[in-house]
Design a protein around this motif. Structure first.
Motif, PDB file in Angstrom:
ATOM      1  N   GLY A  44       0.801  -1.220   0.000  1.00 30.80           N
ATOM      2  CA  GLY A  44       0.000   0.000   0.000  1.00 30.80           C
ATOM      3  C   GLY A  44       0.828   1.261   0.000  1.00 30.80           C
ATOM      4  O   GLY A  44       0.294   2.361   0.122  1.00 30.80           O
ATOM      5  N   ASP A  45       2.136   1.120  -0.166  1.00 34.10           N
ATOM      6  CA  ASP A  45       3.054   2.270  -0.199  1.00 34.10           C
ATOM      7  C   ASP A  45       3.314   2.634  -1.660  1.00 34.10           C
ATOM      8  O   ASP A  45       4.339   2.296  -2.238  1.00 34.10           O
ATOM      9  CB  ASP A  45       4.352   1.896   0.519  1.00 34.10           C
ATOM     10  N   GLN A  46       2.346   3.333  -2.262  1.00 33.76           N
ATOM     11  CA  GLN A  46       2.390   3.613  -3.694  1.00 33.76           C
ATOM     12  C   GLN A  46       3.588   4.470  -4.097  1.00 33.76           C
ATOM     13  O   GLN A  46       4.201   4.234  -5.128  1.00 33.76           O
ATOM     14  CB  GLN A  46       1.082   4.270  -4.151  1.00 33.76           C
ATOM     15  N   SER A  47       3.946   5.454  -3.283  1.00 31.43           N
ATOM     16  CA  SER A  47       5.075   6.312  -3.668  1.00 31.43           C
ATOM     17  C   SER A  47       6.377   5.515  -3.684  1.00 31.43           C
ATOM     18  O   SER A  47       7.205   5.693  -4.582  1.00 31.43           O
ATOM     19  CB  SER A  47       5.185   7.541  -2.766  1.00 31.43           C
ATOM     20  N   ASN A  48       6.574   4.637  -2.723  1.00 29.89           N
ATOM     21  CA  ASN A  48       7.763   3.793  -2.706  1.00 29.89           C
ATOM     22  C   ASN A  48       7.720   2.811  -3.874  1.00 29.89           C
ATOM     23  O   ASN A  48       8.733   2.564  -4.524  1.00 29.89           O
ATOM     24  CB  ASN A  48       7.875   3.059  -1.366  1.00 29.89           C
ATOM     25  N   ALA A  49       6.539   2.253  -4.155  1.00 21.21           N
ATOM     26  CA  ALA A  49       6.391   1.344  -5.302  1.00 21.21           C
ATOM     27  C   ALA A  49       6.777   2.062  -6.594  1.00 21.21           C
ATOM     28  O   ALA A  49       7.520   1.518  -7.418  1.00 21.21           O
ATOM     29  CB  ALA A  49       4.958   0.829  -5.381  1.00 21.21           C
ATOM     30  N   GLU A  50       6.305   3.282  -6.770  1.00 21.33           N
ATOM     31  CA  GLU A  50       6.612   4.029  -7.995  1.00 21.33           C
ATOM     32  C   GLU A  50       8.114   4.279  -8.130  1.00 21.33           C
ATOM     33  O   GLU A  50       8.661   4.235  -9.231  1.00 21.33           O
ATOM     34  CB  GLU A  50       5.814   5.323  -8.036  1.00 21.33           C
ATOM     35  N   TYR A  51       8.775   4.552  -7.016  1.00 24.36           N
ATOM     36  CA  TYR A  51      10.231   4.717  -7.034  1.00 24.36           C
ATOM     37  C   TYR A  51      10.894   3.457  -7.582  1.00 24.36           C
ATOM     38  O   TYR A  51      11.771   3.525  -8.445  1.00 24.36           O
ATOM     39  CB  TYR A  51      10.730   5.026  -5.615  1.00 24.36           C
ATOM     40  N   TRP A  52      10.472   2.291  -7.081  1.00 22.24           N
ATOM     41  CA  TRP A  52      11.085   1.039  -7.526  1.00 22.24           C
ATOM     42  C   TRP A  52      10.687   0.677  -8.946  1.00 22.24           C
ATOM     43  O   TRP A  52      11.485   0.107  -9.695  1.00 22.24           O
ATOM     44  CB  TRP A  52      10.778  -0.095  -6.542  1.00 22.24           C
TER      45      TRP A  52
END
Length: 80
Positions: A44-52
């Protein structure tokens, strides 16, 4: 390619997100980073997911989590 990204998906399927994340973090290559992105999306950590996703040079997935898992597993198995 290595087995860590596949191991990460295996642990995720077994319900152990922390162990899956640990495996994904051990690979700083495209496959490891893509699985890492998926795991943060699932968390649910979309900003971290987008970084990766950016680091793995993949567009953020719009698939269901189950479908993304299956796509990642299929791709990694084909590459191994």
């Amino acid at each position: 390619m290595g087995t860590r990204p596949l191991q990460a998906l295996w642990w995720d399927a077994k319900g152990d997100w922390a162990k899956a994340h640990e495996c994904a973090q051990q690979r700083d290559d495209t496959a490891g980073m893509h699985v890492h992105a998926y795991l943060h999306r699932k968390e649910g950590d979309q900003s971290n997911a987008e970084y990766w996703y950016r680091r793995s040079k993949a567009a953020p997935s719009t698939l269901t989590l189950d479908d993304e898992w299956q796509e990642l597993a299929r791709t990694l198995l084909q590459q191994s």
